[in-house]
Design a protein around this motif. Structure first.
Motif, PDB file in Angstrom:
ATOM      1  N   THR A  95       0.803  -1.239   0.015  1.00 28.77           N
ATOM      2  CA  THR A  95      -0.019   0.074   0.126  1.00 28.77           C
ATOM      3  C   THR A  95       0.976   1.197   0.061  1.00 28.77           C
ATOM      4  OG1 THR A  95      -0.182   0.018   2.516  1.00 28.77           O
ATOM      5  CG2 THR A  95      -1.910  -1.204   1.320  1.00 28.77           C
ATOM      6  N   SER A  96       1.909   1.004   0.774  1.00 32.48           N
ATOM      7  CA  SER A  96       2.857   2.306   0.656  1.00 32.48           C
ATOM      8  C   SER A  96       3.571   2.627  -0.540  1.00 32.48           C
ATOM      9  CB  SER A  96       4.186   2.143   1.735  1.00 32.48           C
ATOM     10  OG  SER A  96       3.502   2.024   3.042  1.00 32.48           O
ATOM     11  N   GLU A  97       3.580   1.411  -1.313  1.00 36.84           N
ATOM     12  CA  GLU A  97       4.725   1.522  -2.870  1.00 36.84           C
ATOM     13  C   GLU A  97       3.267   2.084  -3.773  1.00 36.84           C
ATOM     14  OE1 GLU A  97       5.262  -1.698  -5.956  1.00 36.84           O
ATOM     15  OE2 GLU A  97       6.182  -2.192  -4.016  1.00 36.84           O
ATOM     16  N   LEU A  98       2.148   1.720  -3.474  1.00 34.82           N
ATOM     17  CA  LEU A  98       1.026   2.052  -4.364  1.00 34.82           C
ATOM     18  C   LEU A  98       0.771   3.536  -4.101  1.00 34.82           C
ATOM     19  CD1 LEU A  98      -1.466   1.910  -6.295  1.00 34.82           C
ATOM     20  CD2 LEU A  98      -2.682   0.922  -4.487  1.00 34.82           C
ATOM     21  N   GLN A  99       1.047   4.022  -2.888  1.00 37.82           N
ATOM     22  CA  GLN A  99       0.869   5.401  -2.662  1.00 37.82           C
ATOM     23  C   GLN A  99       1.923   6.222  -3.310  1.00 37.82           C
ATOM     24  OE1 GLN A  99      -1.204   7.389  -1.309  1.00 37.82           O
ATOM     25  NE2 GLN A  99      -0.178   9.056  -1.125  1.00 37.82           N
ATOM     26  N   GLN A 100       3.175   5.795  -3.654  1.00 35.55           N
ATOM     27  CA  GLN A 100       4.075   6.554  -3.931  1.00 35.55           C
ATOM     28  C   GLN A 100       4.011   6.572  -5.484  1.00 35.55           C
ATOM     29  OE1 GLN A 100       7.884   4.523  -2.764  1.00 35.55           O
ATOM     30  NE2 GLN A 100       7.676   4.807  -0.840  1.00 35.55           N
ATOM     31  N   VAL A 101       3.617   5.419  -6.009  1.00 35.40           N
ATOM     32  CA  VAL A 101       3.113   5.412  -7.581  1.00 35.40           C
ATOM     33  C   VAL A 101       2.314   6.221  -7.788  1.00 35.40           C
ATOM     34  CG1 VAL A 101       2.285   3.806  -9.228  1.00 35.40           C
ATOM     35  CG2 VAL A 101       3.923   2.947  -7.696  1.00 35.40           C
ATOM     36  N   ILE A 102       1.154   6.463  -6.984  1.00 39.88           N
ATOM     37  CA  ILE A 102      -0.243   7.362  -7.453  1.00 39.88           C
ATOM     38  C   ILE A 102       0.543   8.938  -7.286  1.00 39.88           C
ATOM     39  CG2 ILE A 102      -2.193   8.623  -6.461  1.00 39.88           C
ATOM     40  CD1 ILE A 102      -3.008   5.467  -5.351  1.00 39.88           C
ATOM     41  N   ASP A 103       1.402   9.326  -6.534  1.00 40.58           N
ATOM     42  CA  ASP A 103       2.185  10.460  -6.267  1.00 40.58           C
ATOM     43  C   ASP A 103       2.739  10.821  -7.605  1.00 40.58           C
ATOM     44  OD1 ASP A 103       1.055  10.984  -3.781  1.00 40.58           O
ATOM     45  OD2 ASP A 103       2.851  10.466  -2.744  1.00 40.58           O
ATOM     46  N   GLY A 104       3.609   9.823  -8.057  1.00 40.96           N
ATOM     47  CA  GLY A 104       4.377  10.209  -9.233  1.00 40.96           C
ATOM     48  C   GLY A 104       3.389  10.025 -10.482  1.00 40.96           C
ATOM     49  N   SER A 105       2.251   9.320 -10.749  1.00 39.13           N
ATOM     50  CA  SER A 105       1.433   9.259 -11.468  1.00 39.13           C
ATOM     51  C   SER A 105       0.604  10.693 -11.680  1.00 39.13           C
ATOM     52  CB  SER A 105       0.382   8.111 -11.610  1.00 39.13           C
ATOM     53  OG  SER A 105       1.194   6.865 -11.826  1.00 39.13           O
ATOM     54  N   ILE A 106       0.285  11.131 -10.544  1.00 35.84           N
ATOM     55  CA  ILE A 106      -0.448  12.381 -10.707  1.00 35.84           C
ATOM     56  C   ILE A 106       0.610  13.530 -11.295  1.00 35.84           C
ATOM     57  CG2 ILE A 106      -1.292  14.253  -9.171  1.00 35.84           C
ATOM     58  CD1 ILE A 106      -2.560  12.251  -7.174  1.00 35.84           C
ATOM     59  N   LYS A 107       1.690  13.626 -10.835  1.00 35.83           N
ATOM     60  CA  LYS A 107       2.559  14.571 -11.630  1.00 35.83           C
ATOM     61  C   LYS A 107       2.496  14.345 -12.934  1.00 35.83           C
ATOM     62  CE  LYS A 107       5.468  15.165  -7.350  1.00 35.83           C
ATOM     63  NZ  LYS A 107       6.716  14.801  -6.779  1.00 35.83           N
ATOM     64  N   ASN A 108       2.741  13.206 -13.423  1.00 37.71           N
ATOM     65  CA  ASN A 108       2.865  12.989 -15.054  1.00 37.71           C
ATOM     66  C   ASN A 108       1.801  13.232 -15.606  1.00 37.71           C
ATOM     67  OD1 ASN A 108       5.658  12.084 -14.270  1.00 37.71           O
ATOM     68  ND2 ASN A 108       4.840   9.754 -14.371  1.00 37.71           N
ATOM     69  N   PHE A 109       0.656  12.818 -15.251  1.00 36.24           N
ATOM     70  CA  PHE A 109      -0.789  13.197 -15.798  1.00 36.24           C
ATOM     71  C   PHE A 109      -0.962  14.689 -15.772  1.00 36.24           C
ATOM     72  CE2 PHE A 109      -2.746   9.025 -15.422  1.00 36.24           C
ATOM     73  CZ  PHE A 109      -3.719   8.752 -16.699  1.00 36.24           C
ATOM     74  N   LYS A 110      -0.656  15.507 -14.726  1.00 34.24           N
ATOM     75  CA  LYS A 110      -0.806  16.696 -15.027  1.00 34.24           C
ATOM     76  C   LYS A 110      -0.083  17.489 -15.979  1.00 34.24           C
ATOM     77  CE  LYS A 110      -2.562  17.723 -10.296  1.00 34.24           C
ATOM     78  NZ  LYS A 110      -2.183  18.385  -9.043  1.00 34.24           N
ATOM     79  N   ALA A 111       1.459  17.202 -15.971  1.00 35.59           N
ATOM     80  CA  ALA A 111       2.203  17.495 -17.040  1.00 35.59           C
ATOM     81  C   ALA A 111       1.765  17.377 -18.433  1.00 35.59           C
ATOM     82  CB  ALA A 111       3.682  17.161 -16.878  1.00 35.59           C
ATOM     83  N   PHE A 112       1.195  15.919 -18.560  1.00 28.21           N
ATOM     84  CA  PHE A 112       0.745  15.460 -19.937  1.00 28.21           C
ATOM     85  C   PHE A 112      -0.312  16.272 -20.441  1.00 28.21           C
ATOM     86  CE2 PHE A 112      -2.117  12.605 -22.334  1.00 28.21           C
ATOM     87  CZ  PHE A 112      -1.390  12.465 -23.424  1.00 28.21           C
ATOM     88  N   PHE A 113      -1.222  16.429 -19.543  1.00 30.31           N
ATOM     89  CA  PHE A 113      -2.490  17.204 -20.152  1.00 30.31           C
ATOM     90  C   PHE A 113      -2.173  18.574 -20.140  1.00 30.31           C
ATOM     91  CE2 PHE A 113      -4.665  13.231 -18.586  1.00 30.31           C
ATOM     92  CZ  PHE A 113      -5.808  13.288 -19.717  1.00 30.31           C
ATOM     93  N   ARG A 114      -1.445  19.096 -19.326  1.00 32.81           N
ATOM     94  CA  ARG A 114      -1.006  20.744 -19.583  1.00 32.81           C
ATOM     95  C   ARG A 114      -0.313  20.889 -21.025  1.00 32.81           C
ATOM     96  NH1 ARG A 114       1.004  21.397 -14.989  1.00 32.81           N
ATOM     97  NH2 ARG A 114       2.927  21.146 -15.565  1.00 32.81           N
ATOM     98  N   TRP A 115       0.630  19.889 -21.377  1.00 34.37           N
ATOM     99  CA  TRP A 115       1.160  20.064 -22.529  1.00 34.37           C
ATOM    100  C   TRP A 115       0.012  19.765 -23.695  1.00 34.37           C
ATOM    101  CZ3 TRP A 115       1.823  15.280 -25.438  1.00 34.37           C
ATOM    102  CH2 TRP A 115       2.721  15.442 -26.751  1.00 34.37           C
ATOM    103  N   LEU A 116      -0.597  18.749 -23.452  1.00 32.95           N
ATOM    104  CA  LEU A 116      -1.732  18.400 -24.542  1.00 32.95           C
ATOM    105  C   LEU A 116      -2.492  19.556 -24.837  1.00 32.95           C
ATOM    106  CD1 LEU A 116      -1.895  15.847 -26.488  1.00 32.95           C
ATOM    107  CD2 LEU A 116      -3.609  15.016 -24.938  1.00 32.95           C
ATOM    108  N   TYR A 117      -3.042  20.311 -23.809  1.00 29.35           N
ATOM    109  CA  TYR A 117      -3.781  21.439 -23.891  1.00 29.35           C
ATOM    110  C   TYR A 117      -3.268  22.474 -24.404  1.00 29.35           C
ATOM    111  CZ  TYR A 117      -6.743  25.195 -22.292  1.00 29.35           C
ATOM    112  OH  TYR A 117      -7.831  26.347 -22.413  1.00 29.35           O
ATOM    113  N   VAL A 118      -1.851  22.787 -24.270  1.00 27.73           N
ATOM    114  CA  VAL A 118      -1.257  23.805 -25.339  1.00 27.73           C
ATOM    115  C   VAL A 118      -1.125  23.196 -26.581  1.00 27.73           C
ATOM    116  CG1 VAL A 118       0.980  24.998 -25.417  1.00 27.73           C
ATOM    117  CG2 VAL A 118      -0.099  24.437 -23.071  1.00 27.73           C
ATOM    118  N   VAL A 119      -0.903  22.065 -26.887  1.00 24.22           N
ATOM    119  CA  VAL A 119      -0.641  21.526 -28.416  1.00 24.22           C
ATOM    120  C   VAL A 119      -2.155  21.941 -29.134  1.00 24.22           C
ATOM    121  CG1 VAL A 119      -0.476  19.691 -29.704  1.00 24.22           C
ATOM    122  CG2 VAL A 119       1.039  19.943 -27.867  1.00 24.22           C
TER     123      VAL A 119
END
Length: 846
Positions: A403-427
């Protein structure tokens, strides 16, 4: 002293919509549970207000047995499917489910009775102090979209309703299998007793089973089929281990209830995580589906290649440009991004507030169980095994780490998702010749890395074949056609029952580096193993399996230690007679000083002329030499003369003919309730209280090995007549009876008509209106039951037992009206209505 005939008072007579099969009164409240031929269970108050109904499980599954927990707050319902549900009195919520292999045939729930003057104490053990050390579990809402708020006052930890349980109470479950099951407080399996070896027959049915109130012996009535005959035997088991370890069993049962509740909470949490993720990914998949299918049909590469080229060179392919401009659009992207961010937030809350809390609580309780197992003479003899508990504890620890590992994965995925959608929105804005906001148009190297990580994690590792399989999966119409789990991101792989496709990189973790550098720690028994390649669902499955094995081991160990000390052949009978199957009536209970275990039974097709009563000491070591048997025959009783038109019918009496037994039940420790019928054309029934004090020693003979009650003539017969002292009874005019249910603690009874569509309700001690009521804390239902008892006591419908003609005009109207409303309710109810009218005409002056 002459028999008392005015103690029973009819409260009401009611029609039921569906044929009734079973009736069971609550031992503490004025509530009666009915099961019907459709497989439903309905709970009524004394004055017949419907409290709730439990729907049938299916058309094929029927209710075969019911029993109340001694405190009256939980009802056990056994089904033909082998399932036993424990239902809460307030709202019919199923608190716990027991799954057995074969049809349930009998249920009984016995409460431990302490010696006179004794009080329950858990000493030398301390009371449970879990709530002092563990955080409270937050209630799970039905909608995962609102997880931040919960009703803190709801007691999630006591879902099994075990709080306040002290003396042991044990649910005994009999079935058509070779095993008899015992459950403490209805939830903790403490004994599986094999009866196959002692019976010698393959076709077995447990008719009745009863523990003595001191928990020292268990008496089981078995039905064994031999060609065209049925053989009924009484087997007595030594259960003194339960009595001698009652405090230890109490602690184990509470611990089992806590762990079972936590496992159920864990399952619900993971289910909500899966639902949250599936809904969002379904929307994302639907956006990418058409684009991926077009790429595949055109043979123009893959989705992952197009996104990577756009990131590296800033120029989209024609297909990607069309997709972003016309299908996804900036508004659609905003909506999708918000949904995915909300999903991540909800899953993150589920992991932090619920999953980690419950998994840590499981580790705590397993650690306490492990401590108990160290004391072998107290807990080890009950099957509490140190090795199996340690294995379960390690599995729980691994789950906490995951569960601790999953929490870390979620934290990293949130950062990546936000960056991806911000970049795609600009495109998308640039493709639409719109100027993006300055704060979004600038991308740092970190932002580029986040987007690259997102594409690498979710798209770049797809081969063309994998992408084709993903498209085929999206084409599936029904959920069952789809492959379970997710294909587009890292978090989803933890919610699949298979190894992780992309395990988290933990090589830089200092603790992992330390453990790998010290080889001696590899097989340490105090370090939780790190399951790098296992998903959360896989570890959950392992955890539940290990806990199940650990907590069900005592049932096997204790069951093997409970030895059969006596076997008695009661009688044999033909399985069928004139097309009618044989059904015995059996009532088992503890009574007397010193305590004796009683078994009252019939041995012939109903109605039968004799009732047999067998007594045995609760001390199992002296059972074989002290089994005693007698029989009771009901010759004649005084009854009102139906031809009398006197204004005082009580003064005109006649003697009835011989009476036959229809049903028998335990009323309390001093009286046996018997439902009789007169052997005449009218089959007029009699409700009788038979005092156990009439069973004096001179009427008993000793038996052992073979009783054979229907083939021997030396069994003493107690003749019961209208002149018998201390006898209470009431003639039930204008009805034909089928069966009945009684409650000595509530002084109530219901008699079921032979049509099984109508019942009469009685107060058995009508003159005893000032009995102290039990103090209860069950809410509205239990409080209302006391009001019902008072209302029934004040209801001015009291009638003489001997002259009970039910002749008031309102009674006639009620019965006729119900018959009309019920439609085809059987010829018997029509006859009952006519009978009432006739008797009303005969005694119009009453």
């Amino acid at each position: 002293m002459m028999p008392e005939q005015g103690a029973f008072r009819q409260v009401d007579e009611k029609h039921v919509a569906v044929e009734v099969e079973l009736m069971v009164w609550s031992p503490k409240f004025d509530l009666v549970a009915l099961s019907n031929v459709q497989g439903e269970v309905v709970l009524h108050r004394l004055l017949w207000q419907k409290v709730w109904s439990l729907p049938a499980q299916s058309e094929e599954i029927k209710v075969k047995a019911m029993s109340w927990r001694p405190d009256g707050k939980v009802l056990a319902v056994g089904y033909t499917s082998g399932q036993v549900n424990l239902c809460y009195i307030e709202n019919a919520e199923v608190l716990h489910t027991i799954e057995l292999e074969k049809e349930i045939t009998c249920l009984s729930w016995v409460c431990q009775v302490l010696p006179v003057g004794g009080t329950w104490s858990c000493e030398p053990y301390s009371d449970d102090s879990t709530e002092l050390y563990l955080p409270k579990l937050q209630p799970l809402t039905k909608s995962y979209g609102n997880l931040s708020k919960g009703n803190i006052e709801e007691n999630v930890e006591d879902k099994k309703k075990l709080k306040g349980q002290k003396e042991l109470n044990i649910l005994i479950i009999g079935s058509k299998s070779h095993e008899l099951q015992l459950y403490i407080y209805g939830v903790f399996p403490i004994a599986k007793i094999s009866v196959g070896d002692i019976s010698g027959s393959e076709k077995i049915e447990m008719v009745s089973a009863m523990l003595s109130e001191d928990l020292n012996s268990l008496a089981v009535v078995l039905q064994q089929e031999h060609e065209e005959d049925l053989e009924y035997t009484l087997h007595t088991f030594d259960t003194s281990l339960l009595a001698s370890h009652d405090k230890e069993l109490h602690l184990l049962a509470l611990k089992y209830g806590q762990i079972a509740t936590l496992i159920q909470y864990l399952q619900m949490t993971i289910q909500q995580m899966q639902e949250a993720w599936e809904d969002i990914l379904l929307e994302m998949d639907s956006k990418l589906y058409n684009f991926a299918e077009e790429k595949q049909a055109a043979g123009a590469g893959t989705v992952s290649n197009d996104f990577l080229e756009l990131l590296l060179f800033g120029t989209p392919s024609s297909e990607l440009k069309t997709f972003l401009s016309h299908e996804l659009t900036d508004k659609g992207l905003k909506k999708l991004g918000h949904s995915i961010e909300t999903s991540y937030s909800n899953i993150q809350k589920l992991v932090v507030k619920h999953l980690q809390t419950v998994s840590q609580a499981i580790v705590y309780h397993l650690s306490e169980l492990k401590g108990m197992s160290k004391c072998y003479e107290k807990f080890g003899v009950l099957g509490v095994d140190d090795k199996s508990i340690h294995k379960a504890e390690m599995a729980a620890g691994s789950f906490v780490l995951k569960t601790s590992e999953l929490q870390q994965v979620i934290d990293g995925s949130i950062k990546n998702f936000k960056a991806f959608f911000r970049w795609l929105y600009v495109v998308i804005l640039r493709l639409s010749d719109e100027k993006p906001p300055p704060e979004l148009s600038k991308m740092t190297q970190h932002d580029v890395n986040f987007v690259a990580d997102f594409l690498t994690d979710n798209f770049a590792q797809f081969t063309p074949r994998e992408e084709e399989e993903s498209i085929e999966d999206l084409r599936a119409v029904s959920p069952t056609d789809k492959k379970s789990g997710f294909k587009l991101e890292k978090v989803g792989q933890y919610l699949k029952k298979e190894n992780l496709s992309y395990p988290a990189d933990i090589s830089n973790n200092p603790w992992i580096q330390f453990c790998r550098a010290n080889y001696s720690l590899k097989d340490s028994k105090i370090l939780y193993p790190v399951e790098t390649n296992k998903s959360l669902i896989q570890l959950q499955e392992t955890l539940e399996h290990d806990i199940y094995h650990t907590l069900h081991k005592p049932a096997v160990t204790v069951g093997q230690s409970l030895q059969c000390v006596s076997t008695l052949l009661l009688f044999s009978v033909q399985a069928k007679e004139n097309g009618k199957s044989f059904v015995p009536r059996v009532a088992q209970f503890t009574a007397g000083q010193p305590s004796m275990l009683y078994t009252a039974f019939t041995a012939e097709y109903l109605p039968c002329d004799k009732l047999y009563i067998l007594t045995q000491p609760t001390n199992s070591y002296s059972v074989s030499e002290n089994m005693r048997l007698t029989s009771v025959k009901f010759s004649s009783l005084s009854r009102p003369d139906p031809n009398s038109s006197s204004a005082s019918a009580d003064s005109v009496q006649s003697s009835s003919g011989n009476l036959s037994v229809l049903d028998v039940a335990c009323y309390d420790d001093k009286q046996l309730s018997v439902l009789l019928t007169e052997e005449t054309m009218d089959y007029v029934p009699v409700l009788m209280q038979f005092p156990l004090e009439l069973l004096t020693d001179e009427y008993f003979i000793s038996v052992s090995g073979i009783a054979g009650v229907n083939t021997r003539s030396d069994i003493p017969v107690i003749e019961v007549t209208g002149q018998t002292d201390s006898l209470q009874y009431r003639w039930l005019q204008n009805m034909k009876a089928h069966s009945f249910a009684v409650s000595g603690t509530r002084h109530a009874a219901t008699v079921l008509f032979s049509s099984r569509r109508r019942v009469r309700i009685f107060l058995m001690d009508a003159d005893d209106d000032e009995d102290d009521e039990d103090e209860v804390d069950g809410g509205d239902i239990t409080s209302q039951s006391e009001i019902d008892q008072s209302a029934a006591s004040n209801n001015d419908i009291s009638q003489s037992a001997c002259s009970s003609q039910d002749t008031s005009q309102s009674g006639v109207s009620m019965l006729i009206e119900d018959s009309v409303m019920s439609g085809d309710d059987g010829q018997e109810d029509k006859e009952n209505s006519n009978g009432l009218v006739d008797s009303s005409e005969q005694s119009g002056s009453l």
